[in-house]
Design a protein around this motif. Structure first.
Motif, PDB file in Angstrom:
ATOM      1  N   THR A   3      26.743 -47.483  39.523  1.00  0.00           N
ATOM      2  CA  THR A   3      28.053 -47.759  40.123  1.00  0.00           C
ATOM      3  C   THR A   3      28.749 -48.907  39.397  1.00  0.00           C
ATOM      4  O   THR A   3      29.945 -48.842  39.102  1.00  0.00           O
ATOM      5  CB  THR A   3      27.910 -48.082  41.623  1.00  0.00           C
ATOM      6  N   ASP A   4      27.998 -49.966  39.093  1.00  0.00           N
ATOM      7  CA  ASP A   4      28.569 -51.101  38.362  1.00  0.00           C
ATOM      8  C   ASP A   4      29.041 -50.676  36.970  1.00  0.00           C
ATOM      9  O   ASP A   4      30.123 -51.065  36.527  1.00  0.00           O
ATOM     10  CB  ASP A   4      27.543 -52.231  38.233  1.00  0.00           C
ATOM     11  N   VAL A   5      28.235 -49.871  36.287  1.00  0.00           N
ATOM     12  CA  VAL A   5      28.588 -49.409  34.945  1.00  0.00           C
ATOM     13  C   VAL A   5      29.821 -48.515  35.010  1.00  0.00           C
ATOM     14  O   VAL A   5      30.757 -48.672  34.224  1.00  0.00           O
ATOM     15  CB  VAL A   5      27.403 -48.679  34.272  1.00  0.00           C
ATOM     16  N   SER A   6      29.845 -47.581  35.957  1.00  0.00           N
ATOM     17  CA  SER A   6      30.991 -46.666  36.042  1.00  0.00           C
ATOM     18  C   SER A   6      32.275 -47.425  36.404  1.00  0.00           C
ATOM     19  O   SER A   6      33.343 -47.114  35.893  1.00  0.00           O
ATOM     20  CB  SER A   6      30.732 -45.532  37.034  1.00  0.00           C
ATOM     21  N   ALA A   7      32.169 -48.436  37.264  1.00  0.00           N
ATOM     22  CA  ALA A   7      33.345 -49.233  37.620  1.00  0.00           C
ATOM     23  C   ALA A   7      33.854 -49.998  36.402  1.00  0.00           C
ATOM     24  O   ALA A   7      35.063 -50.083  36.179  1.00  0.00           O
ATOM     25  CB  ALA A   7      33.011 -50.202  38.749  1.00  0.00           C
ATOM     26  N   TYR A   8      32.953 -50.540  35.615  1.00  0.00           N
ATOM     27  CA  TYR A   8      33.373 -51.287  34.425  1.00  0.00           C
ATOM     28  C   TYR A   8      33.989 -50.361  33.369  1.00  0.00           C
ATOM     29  O   TYR A   8      34.961 -50.711  32.714  1.00  0.00           O
ATOM     30  CB  TYR A   8      32.196 -52.056  33.821  1.00  0.00           C
ATOM     31  N   LEU A   9      33.406 -49.170  33.231  1.00  0.00           N
ATOM     32  CA  LEU A   9      33.894 -48.226  32.227  1.00  0.00           C
ATOM     33  C   LEU A   9      35.149 -47.481  32.679  1.00  0.00           C
ATOM     34  O   LEU A   9      35.774 -46.789  31.876  1.00  0.00           O
ATOM     35  CB  LEU A   9      32.813 -47.206  31.880  1.00  0.00           C
ATOM     36  N   ASN A  10      35.486 -47.583  33.960  1.00  0.00           N
ATOM     37  CA  ASN A  10      36.621 -46.852  34.537  1.00  0.00           C
ATOM     38  C   ASN A  10      36.416 -45.338  34.456  1.00  0.00           C
ATOM     39  O   ASN A  10      37.343 -44.588  34.132  1.00  0.00           O
ATOM     40  CB  ASN A  10      37.945 -47.241  33.869  1.00  0.00           C
ATOM     41  N   VAL A  11      35.198 -44.899  34.718  1.00  0.00           N
ATOM     42  CA  VAL A  11      34.873 -43.469  34.751  1.00  0.00           C
ATOM     43  C   VAL A  11      34.038 -43.212  35.999  1.00  0.00           C
ATOM     44  O   VAL A  11      33.470 -44.135  36.582  1.00  0.00           O
ATOM     45  CB  VAL A  11      34.080 -43.008  33.499  1.00  0.00           C
ATOM     46  N   ILE A  12      33.938 -41.942  36.399  1.00  0.00           N
ATOM     47  CA  ILE A  12      33.049 -41.618  37.503  1.00  0.00           C
ATOM     48  C   ILE A  12      31.617 -41.651  36.985  1.00  0.00           C
ATOM     49  O   ILE A  12      31.372 -41.521  35.773  1.00  0.00           O
ATOM     50  CB  ILE A  12      33.403 -40.254  38.146  1.00  0.00           C
ATOM     51  N   THR A  13      30.675 -41.803  37.886  1.00  0.00           N
ATOM     52  CA  THR A  13      29.271 -41.941  37.513  1.00  0.00           C
ATOM     53  C   THR A  13      28.785 -40.791  36.639  1.00  0.00           C
ATOM     54  O   THR A  13      28.024 -40.995  35.699  1.00  0.00           O
ATOM     55  CB  THR A  13      28.401 -42.056  38.785  1.00  0.00           C
ATOM     56  N   GLU A  14      29.253 -39.594  36.934  1.00  0.00           N
ATOM     57  CA  GLU A  14      28.822 -38.420  36.172  1.00  0.00           C
ATOM     58  C   GLU A  14      29.316 -38.451  34.727  1.00  0.00           C
ATOM     59  O   GLU A  14      28.793 -37.736  33.880  1.00  0.00           O
ATOM     60  CB  GLU A  14      29.307 -37.131  36.848  1.00  0.00           C
ATOM     61  N   ASP A  15      30.320 -39.273  34.430  1.00  0.00           N
ATOM     62  CA  ASP A  15      30.884 -39.335  33.076  1.00  0.00           C
ATOM     63  C   ASP A  15      30.375 -40.511  32.246  1.00  0.00           C
ATOM     64  O   ASP A  15      30.909 -40.797  31.175  1.00  0.00           O
ATOM     65  CB  ASP A  15      32.414 -39.392  33.146  1.00  0.00           C
ATOM     66  N   ILE A  16      29.340 -41.205  32.726  1.00  0.00           N
ATOM     67  CA  ILE A  16      28.754 -42.276  31.925  1.00  0.00           C
ATOM     68  C   ILE A  16      28.102 -41.631  30.701  1.00  0.00           C
ATOM     69  O   ILE A  16      27.302 -40.706  30.838  1.00  0.00           O
ATOM     70  CB  ILE A  16      27.711 -43.082  32.736  1.00  0.00           C
ATOM     71  N   PRO A  17      28.444 -42.092  29.500  1.00  0.00           N
ATOM     72  CA  PRO A  17      27.918 -41.454  28.287  1.00  0.00           C
ATOM     73  C   PRO A  17      26.392 -41.516  28.169  1.00  0.00           C
ATOM     74  O   PRO A  17      25.784 -42.543  28.490  1.00  0.00           O
ATOM     75  CB  PRO A  17      28.563 -42.247  27.153  1.00  0.00           C
ATOM     76  N   GLU A  18      25.813 -40.440  27.705  1.00  0.00           N
ATOM     77  CA  GLU A  18      24.358 -40.341  27.508  1.00  0.00           C
ATOM     78  C   GLU A  18      23.867 -41.401  26.512  1.00  0.00           C
ATOM     79  O   GLU A  18      22.725 -41.843  26.591  1.00  0.00           O
ATOM     80  CB  GLU A  18      24.005 -38.936  27.018  1.00  0.00           C
ATOM     81  N   GLN A  19      24.728 -41.812  25.596  1.00  0.00           N
ATOM     82  CA  GLN A  19      24.343 -42.804  24.594  1.00  0.00           C
ATOM     83  C   GLN A  19      23.944 -44.142  25.228  1.00  0.00           C
ATOM     84  O   GLN A  19      23.253 -44.945  24.608  1.00  0.00           O
ATOM     85  CB  GLN A  19      25.490 -43.058  23.602  1.00  0.00           C
ATOM     86  N   LEU A  20      24.374 -44.373  26.459  1.00  0.00           N
ATOM     87  CA  LEU A  20      24.037 -45.624  27.147  1.00  0.00           C
ATOM     88  C   LEU A  20      22.686 -45.573  27.852  1.00  0.00           C
ATOM     89  O   LEU A  20      22.224 -46.574  28.388  1.00  0.00           O
ATOM     90  CB  LEU A  20      25.131 -45.965  28.168  1.00  0.00           C
ATOM     91  N   TYR A  21      22.038 -44.419  27.845  1.00  0.00           N
ATOM     92  CA  TYR A  21      20.769 -44.246  28.562  1.00  0.00           C
ATOM     93  C   TYR A  21      19.726 -45.310  28.192  1.00  0.00           C
ATOM     94  O   TYR A  21      19.157 -45.946  29.087  1.00  0.00           O
ATOM     95  CB  TYR A  21      20.208 -42.830  28.356  1.00  0.00           C
ATOM     96  N   PRO A  22      19.430 -45.524  26.901  1.00  0.00           N
ATOM     97  CA  PRO A  22      18.403 -46.532  26.578  1.00  0.00           C
ATOM     98  C   PRO A  22      18.772 -47.931  27.076  1.00  0.00           C
ATOM     99  O   PRO A  22      17.906 -48.667  27.565  1.00  0.00           O
ATOM    100  CB  PRO A  22      18.320 -46.513  25.047  1.00  0.00           C
ATOM    101  N   ASP A  23      20.038 -48.280  26.963  1.00  0.00           N
ATOM    102  CA  ASP A  23      20.470 -49.606  27.422  1.00  0.00           C
ATOM    103  C   ASP A  23      20.324 -49.734  28.935  1.00  0.00           C
ATOM    104  O   ASP A  23      19.879 -50.763  29.439  1.00  0.00           O
ATOM    105  CB  ASP A  23      21.927 -49.856  27.016  1.00  0.00           C
ATOM    106  N   ILE A  24      20.715 -48.698  29.658  1.00  0.00           N
ATOM    107  CA  ILE A  24      20.603 -48.712  31.118  1.00  0.00           C
ATOM    108  C   ILE A  24      19.140 -48.802  31.534  1.00  0.00           C
ATOM    109  O   ILE A  24      18.785 -49.576  32.435  1.00  0.00           O
ATOM    110  CB  ILE A  24      21.303 -47.475  31.723  1.00  0.00           C
ATOM    111  N   LEU A  25      18.279 -48.055  30.875  1.00  0.00           N
ATOM    112  CA  LEU A  25      16.843 -48.100  31.186  1.00  0.00           C
ATOM    113  C   LEU A  25      16.272 -49.489  30.923  1.00  0.00           C
ATOM    114  O   LEU A  25      15.519 -50.021  31.745  1.00  0.00           O
ATOM    115  CB  LEU A  25      16.093 -47.046  30.376  1.00  0.00           C
ATOM    116  N   MET A  26      16.648 -50.099  29.812  1.00  0.00           N
ATOM    117  CA  MET A  26      16.146 -51.446  29.497  1.00  0.00           C
ATOM    118  C   MET A  26      16.662 -52.483  30.490  1.00  0.00           C
ATOM    119  O   MET A  26      15.912 -53.351  30.931  1.00  0.00           O
ATOM    120  CB  MET A  26      16.538 -51.844  28.071  1.00  0.00           C
ATOM    121  N   VAL A  27      17.940 -52.398  30.853  1.00  0.00           N
ATOM    122  CA  VAL A  27      18.517 -53.365  31.792  1.00  0.00           C
ATOM    123  C   VAL A  27      17.834 -53.268  33.145  1.00  0.00           C
ATOM    124  O   VAL A  27      17.438 -54.278  33.731  1.00  0.00           O
ATOM    125  CB  VAL A  27      20.049 -53.152  31.932  1.00  0.00           C
ATOM    126  N   ILE A  28      17.667 -52.056  33.638  1.00  0.00           N
ATOM    127  CA  ILE A  28      17.085 -51.901  34.979  1.00  0.00           C
ATOM    128  C   ILE A  28      15.618 -52.310  34.991  1.00  0.00           C
ATOM    129  O   ILE A  28      15.156 -52.966  35.925  1.00  0.00           O
ATOM    130  CB  ILE A  28      17.303 -50.467  35.510  1.00  0.00           C
TER     131      ILE A  28
END
Length: 142
Positions: free
Chosen positions: A40-65
């Motif tokens: 939710t935080d990422v989608s709000a910052y990117l100004n996209v819905i959660t389903e539209d978060i780019p797949e390229q961010l997956y490793p970064d999201i996994l590392m952050v969490i």
């Protein structure tokens, strides 16, 4: 699009449930809240819905969490999580009190994932902005 099931599976495997009396339901609920909060935080910052978060961010999201879970000891038993700063010590009959720690839910709700080192800069590459900063919404015709 980020595959939430894959993310949940990988976060679970990297942060196994401790044998501390915490139920499987509690463990799953904490991870689910954490993943949803981050997405939710990422989608709000990117100004996209959660389903539209780019797949390229997956490793970064996994590392952050994963690093956030380990740094905040969110999945540890209360006794281990609460062994923070000592607030008082009594010598007669030995008593040690620790400073009040936050519950898992309050830590998650107060989490600022965007402040994790370098994460916001990574997200900026994918951010969608409709209007440039400082530009009026209705420009006069030229």
């Amino acid at each position: 699009m980020i595959d939430v099931e894959k993310l949940t599976k990988n976060v679970t495997s990297m942060n196994p449930k401790a044998d501390d009396g915490q139920t499987d339901d509690q463990y799953k609920l904490i991870l689910d809240m954490l993943i949803k909060k981050l997405l939710t935080d990422v989608s709000a910052y990117l100004n996209v819905i959660t389903e539209d978060i780019p797949e390229q961010l997956y490793p970064d999201i996994l590392m952050v969490i994963t690093s956030w879970i380990q740094d905040n000891k969110i999945l540890l038993p209360d006794e281990e999580r609460n062994s923070g700063p000592v607030s008082s010590i009594t010598e007669g009959d030995t008593s040690v009190s620790y400073a009040v720690s936050q519950t898992a839910v309050s830590k998650i709700s107060g989490a600022d994932f965007l402040s994790v080192s370098g994460f916001k800069q990574t997200l900026r590459r994918y951010r969608k902005v409709d209007k440039p900063w400082g530009m009026p919404y209705d420009l006069p015709p030229q």
